[in-house]
Design a protein around this motif. Structure first.
Motif, PDB file in Angstrom:
ATOM      1  N   THR A   1       0.911  -1.166  -0.028  1.00  0.00           N
ATOM      2  CA  THR A   1       0.107  -0.029  -0.113  1.00  0.00           C
ATOM      3  C   THR A   1       0.732   1.219   0.004  1.00  0.00           C
ATOM      4  OG1 THR A   1      -1.598  -1.108   1.158  1.00  0.00           O
ATOM      5  CG2 THR A   1      -1.907   1.151   1.108  1.00  0.00           C
ATOM      6  N   ILE A   2       0.352   2.261  -0.668  1.00  0.00           N
ATOM      7  CA  ILE A   2       1.216   3.563  -0.784  1.00  0.00           C
ATOM      8  C   ILE A   2       0.035   4.652  -0.113  1.00  0.00           C
ATOM      9  CG2 ILE A   2       1.906   5.638  -2.273  1.00  0.00           C
ATOM     10  CD1 ILE A   2       2.775   3.434  -4.255  1.00  0.00           C
ATOM     11  N   GLN A   3       0.450   5.059   1.041  1.00  0.00           N
ATOM     12  CA  GLN A   3      -0.397   6.019   1.866  1.00  0.00           C
ATOM     13  C   GLN A   3      -0.018   7.407   1.370  1.00  0.00           C
ATOM     14  OE1 GLN A   3      -1.551   4.757   5.841  1.00  0.00           O
ATOM     15  NE2 GLN A   3      -1.234   7.008   6.373  1.00  0.00           N
ATOM     16  N   MET A   4      -0.898   8.190   0.968  1.00  0.00           N
ATOM     17  CA  MET A   4      -0.513   9.537   0.809  1.00  0.00           C
ATOM     18  C   MET A   4      -1.249  10.664   1.578  1.00  0.00           C
ATOM     19  SD  MET A   4      -0.508   8.983  -3.291  1.00  0.00           S
ATOM     20  CE  MET A   4      -1.948   7.857  -3.246  1.00  0.00           C
ATOM     21  N   ASN A   5      -0.611  11.400   2.474  1.00  0.00           N
ATOM     22  CA  ASN A   5      -1.185  12.378   3.480  1.00  0.00           C
ATOM     23  C   ASN A   5      -0.796  13.641   3.340  1.00  0.00           C
ATOM     24  OD1 ASN A   5      -0.511   9.626   4.820  1.00  0.00           O
ATOM     25  ND2 ASN A   5      -1.976  10.331   6.255  1.00  0.00           N
ATOM     26  N   PHE A   6      -1.639  14.676   3.322  1.00  0.00           N
ATOM     27  CA  PHE A   6      -1.471  16.073   3.299  1.00  0.00           C
ATOM     28  C   PHE A   6      -2.693  16.763   3.925  1.00  0.00           C
ATOM     29  CE2 PHE A   6      -3.237  14.925  -0.847  1.00  0.00           C
ATOM     30  CZ  PHE A   6      -4.192  15.898  -1.156  1.00  0.00           C
ATOM     31  N   ILE A   7      -2.512  18.076   4.110  1.00  0.00           N
ATOM     32  CA  ILE A   7      -3.378  19.009   4.632  1.00  0.00           C
ATOM     33  C   ILE A   7      -3.825  20.120   3.587  1.00  0.00           C
ATOM     34  CG2 ILE A   7      -2.953  18.329   7.035  1.00  0.00           C
ATOM     35  CD1 ILE A   7      -1.649  21.426   7.033  1.00  0.00           C
ATOM     36  N   ILE A   8      -5.023  20.578   3.424  1.00  0.00           N
ATOM     37  CA  ILE A   8      -5.391  21.666   2.599  1.00  0.00           C
ATOM     38  C   ILE A   8      -5.726  22.818   3.730  1.00  0.00           C
ATOM     39  CG2 ILE A   8      -7.237  22.358   1.183  1.00  0.00           C
ATOM     40  CD1 ILE A   8      -7.584  19.789   0.333  1.00  0.00           C
TER      41      ILE A   8
ATOM     42  N   THR B   1      -8.332  20.913   6.232  1.00  0.00           N
ATOM     43  CA  THR B   1      -8.687  19.762   6.057  1.00  0.00           C
ATOM     44  C   THR B   1      -7.614  18.846   5.720  1.00  0.00           C
ATOM     45  OG1 THR B   1     -10.824  20.913   4.720  1.00  0.00           O
ATOM     46  CG2 THR B   1     -10.444  18.595   4.569  1.00  0.00           C
ATOM     47  N   ASP B   2      -7.739  17.633   6.335  1.00  0.00           N
ATOM     48  CA  ASP B   2      -6.891  16.709   6.303  1.00  0.00           C
ATOM     49  C   ASP B   2      -7.270  15.728   4.950  1.00  0.00           C
ATOM     50  OD1 ASP B   2      -5.068  17.470   8.590  1.00  0.00           O
ATOM     51  OD2 ASP B   2      -6.463  16.503   9.938  1.00  0.00           O
ATOM     52  N   VAL B   3      -6.487  15.117   4.457  1.00  0.00           N
ATOM     53  CA  VAL B   3      -6.679  14.284   3.354  1.00  0.00           C
ATOM     54  C   VAL B   3      -5.497  13.100   3.119  1.00  0.00           C
ATOM     55  CG1 VAL B   3      -6.817  14.026   0.815  1.00  0.00           C
ATOM     56  CG2 VAL B   3      -7.496  16.426   1.896  1.00  0.00           C
ATOM     57  N   VAL B   4      -6.197  12.080   3.081  1.00  0.00           N
ATOM     58  CA  VAL B   4      -5.598  10.698   3.028  1.00  0.00           C
ATOM     59  C   VAL B   4      -5.955  10.053   1.757  1.00  0.00           C
ATOM     60  CG1 VAL B   4      -4.789   8.569   4.381  1.00  0.00           C
ATOM     61  CG2 VAL B   4      -5.456  10.706   5.585  1.00  0.00           C
ATOM     62  N   LEU B   5      -4.884   9.470   0.794  1.00  0.00           N
ATOM     63  CA  LEU B   5      -5.538   8.701  -0.249  1.00  0.00           C
ATOM     64  C   LEU B   5      -4.567   7.424  -0.233  1.00  0.00           C
ATOM     65  CD1 LEU B   5      -5.337  11.882  -1.305  1.00  0.00           C
ATOM     66  CD2 LEU B   5      -6.514  10.751  -3.006  1.00  0.00           C
ATOM     67  N   TYR B   6      -5.111   6.257  -0.533  1.00  0.00           N
ATOM     68  CA  TYR B   6      -4.307   4.964  -0.699  1.00  0.00           C
ATOM     69  C   TYR B   6      -4.190   4.410  -2.180  1.00  0.00           C
ATOM     70  CZ  TYR B   6      -5.310   5.273   4.410  1.00  0.00           C
ATOM     71  OH  TYR B   6      -5.464   5.628   5.703  1.00  0.00           O
ATOM     72  N   TRP B   7      -3.055   3.861  -2.349  1.00  0.00           N
ATOM     73  CA  TRP B   7      -3.064   3.063  -3.609  1.00  0.00           C
ATOM     74  C   TRP B   7      -2.576   1.532  -3.031  1.00  0.00           C
ATOM     75  CZ3 TRP B   7      -4.058   2.818  -8.552  1.00  0.00           C
ATOM     76  CH2 TRP B   7      -3.422   1.793  -9.315  1.00  0.00           C
ATOM     77  N   ASN B   8      -3.382   0.855  -3.433  1.00  0.00           N
ATOM     78  CA  ASN B   8      -3.155  -0.675  -3.218  1.00  0.00           C
ATOM     79  C   ASN B   8      -2.344  -1.219  -4.080  1.00  0.00           C
ATOM     80  OD1 ASN B   8      -4.738  -0.821  -0.866  1.00  0.00           O
ATOM     81  ND2 ASN B   8      -6.517  -1.088  -1.859  1.00  0.00           N
ATOM     82  N   VAL B   9      -1.152  -1.745  -3.941  1.00  0.00           N
ATOM     83  CA  VAL B   9      -0.271  -2.181  -5.090  1.00  0.00           C
ATOM     84  C   VAL B   9      -0.576  -3.750  -5.760  1.00  0.00           C
ATOM     85  CG1 VAL B   9       2.218  -2.727  -5.560  1.00  0.00           C
ATOM     86  CG2 VAL B   9       1.829  -0.847  -4.230  1.00  0.00           C
ATOM     87  N   GLU B  10      -1.204  -3.663  -6.870  1.00  0.00           N
ATOM     88  CA  GLU B  10      -1.603  -5.062  -7.234  1.00  0.00           C
ATOM     89  C   GLU B  10      -0.678  -5.435  -8.484  1.00  0.00           C
ATOM     90  OE1 GLU B  10      -5.805  -4.426  -8.255  1.00  0.00           O
ATOM     91  OE2 GLU B  10      -6.154  -4.388  -6.178  1.00  0.00           O
ATOM     92  N   GLN B  11       0.271  -4.646  -8.987  1.00  0.00           N
ATOM     93  CA  GLN B  11       1.203  -4.842  -9.939  1.00  0.00           C
ATOM     94  C   GLN B  11       2.579  -4.913  -9.679  1.00  0.00           C
ATOM     95  OE1 GLN B  11      -0.045  -2.013  -9.145  1.00  0.00           O
ATOM     96  NE2 GLN B  11      -0.255  -0.915 -10.980  1.00  0.00           N
ATOM     97  N   THR B  12       3.344  -5.522 -10.112  1.00  0.00           N
ATOM     98  CA  THR B  12       4.779  -5.521 -10.067  1.00  0.00           C
ATOM     99  C   THR B  12       5.656  -4.145 -10.248  1.00  0.00           C
ATOM    100  OG1 THR B  12       4.949  -7.923 -10.558  1.00  0.00           O
ATOM    101  CG2 THR B  12       7.025  -6.613 -10.286  1.00  0.00           C
TER     102      THR B  12
END
Length: 307
Positions: A209-216, A271-282
């Motif tokens: 998983t790639i977790q991306m956090n930032f604030i606006i 505002t807090d923002v969190v996005l996720y990218w689930n790694v399913e490829q190599t």
């Protein structure tokens, strides 16, 4: 007695002869004076013809001068119509002057009646010319006023156009500043690389998983409401990690791919923002980059590495 009679006859004859001689002398004197008078009249007529010819030459020059002055006078429509009318009249008068010049060259000095008529026509031409001069000067003055007014109008128009252009630039600059001020910003961006248990890893083989956090940050000029936040994860080869070819959004007139998105409710406050990218490829090792977008703007960017 006879001698006395002869003397009387002789005396009478002598007196008669004297009277005849006196008569002849008187007639000769009259004829001579009449001839001299006729010569004087002819000489005077010649001088008068020459003076009239000079006057006609001057009038012709004056008419030509006024014609040239008027023909070069350009103005508004009403001025131009008046010009055309006067030009036609001046042309007719110039033709009349030329005719009189030609006739004056051929008329006999003894033709006192015609010379007198020509003198009257020349006087009329001069009077008419004076009236034209007044009209032409009036038209020129009116045309000069129009030129001055037109120049003033053009100056005012140029000033108004310049002011409008300046205001347009200022408005564009202000609009740009407002748009820039209302643009959201992704601050404090952090990228978390997690394994299947949510623990931080650096090894690309264990990455799940790639977790991306930032604030606006707070922004009172930005429009509030629902907003779509897009993340684009780019590989070392500048390829976007993407689930589906249909995962695109508009940006700068084109449709570009995104990796993941999140819908948020923005109120203008931080505002807090969190996005996720689930790694399913190599994935391969190397430098990656995550770009974040909202409201058609790039709001933040963060690079990271995978070992």
């Amino acid at each position: 007695m006879e001698i006395t009679k002869k003397k009387l006859v002789f005396a009478a004859v002598a007196v008669a002869a004297l009277i005849v001689l006196m008569g002849l002398f008187f007639n000769w004197q009259v004829i001579r004076e009449r001839s001299a008078l006729e010569q004087d009249r002819e000489n005077f007529a010649k001088l008068e013809k020459e003076a009239m010819q000079d006057e006609l030459d001057r009038i012709s020059e004056d008419y030509t001068e006024q014609y040239n002055k008027l023909s070069g006078n350009a103005g508004e429509m009403n001025i131009q119509l008046a010009n055309d009318s006067l030009l036609a009249q001046l042309t007719a008068e110039r033709t009349r002057v030329n005719r009189l010049q030609d006739e004056l060259k051929t008329v006999k000095a003894t033709n006192a009646r015609r010379i007198g008529e020509l003198r009257g026509e020349i006087k009329t031409l001069r009077a008419v010319l004076k009236s034209y001069v007044v009209q032409i000067d009036s038209l020129n003055a009116a045309n000069e006023r129009l030129r001055t007014e037109n120049q003033e109008v053009r100056r005012n128009y140029a000033q108004a156009a310049g002011e409008a252009s300046r205001l347009k630039v200022e408005k564009a600059e202000l609009t740009g500043k407002v748009e820039l001020a209302s643009k959201l910003e992704a601050a404090g961006i952090s990228i978390g690389l997690l394994d299947k248990k949510g623990r931080a890893v650096k090894n690309v083989a264990k990455l799940k998983t790639i977790q991306m956090n930032f604030i606006i940050p707070k922004n009172i000029t930005a429009p509030v409401g629902e907003k779509a936040i897009y993340a684009r994860i780019l590989t070392p080869n500048d390829e976007v990690l993407q689930r589906s070819s249909g995962d695109v959004f508009p940006f700068e007139g084109k449709q570009i791919a995104y990796s993941c998105r999140k819908q948020i409710e923005y109120t203008g406050d931080q505002t807090d923002v969190v996005l996720y990218w689930n790694v399913e490829q190599t994935l391969t090792s190397g430098s990656y980059r995550a770009d974040f977008f909202a409201d058609g703007h790039l709001i933040g960017r963060k690079s990271f590495k995978l070992d």
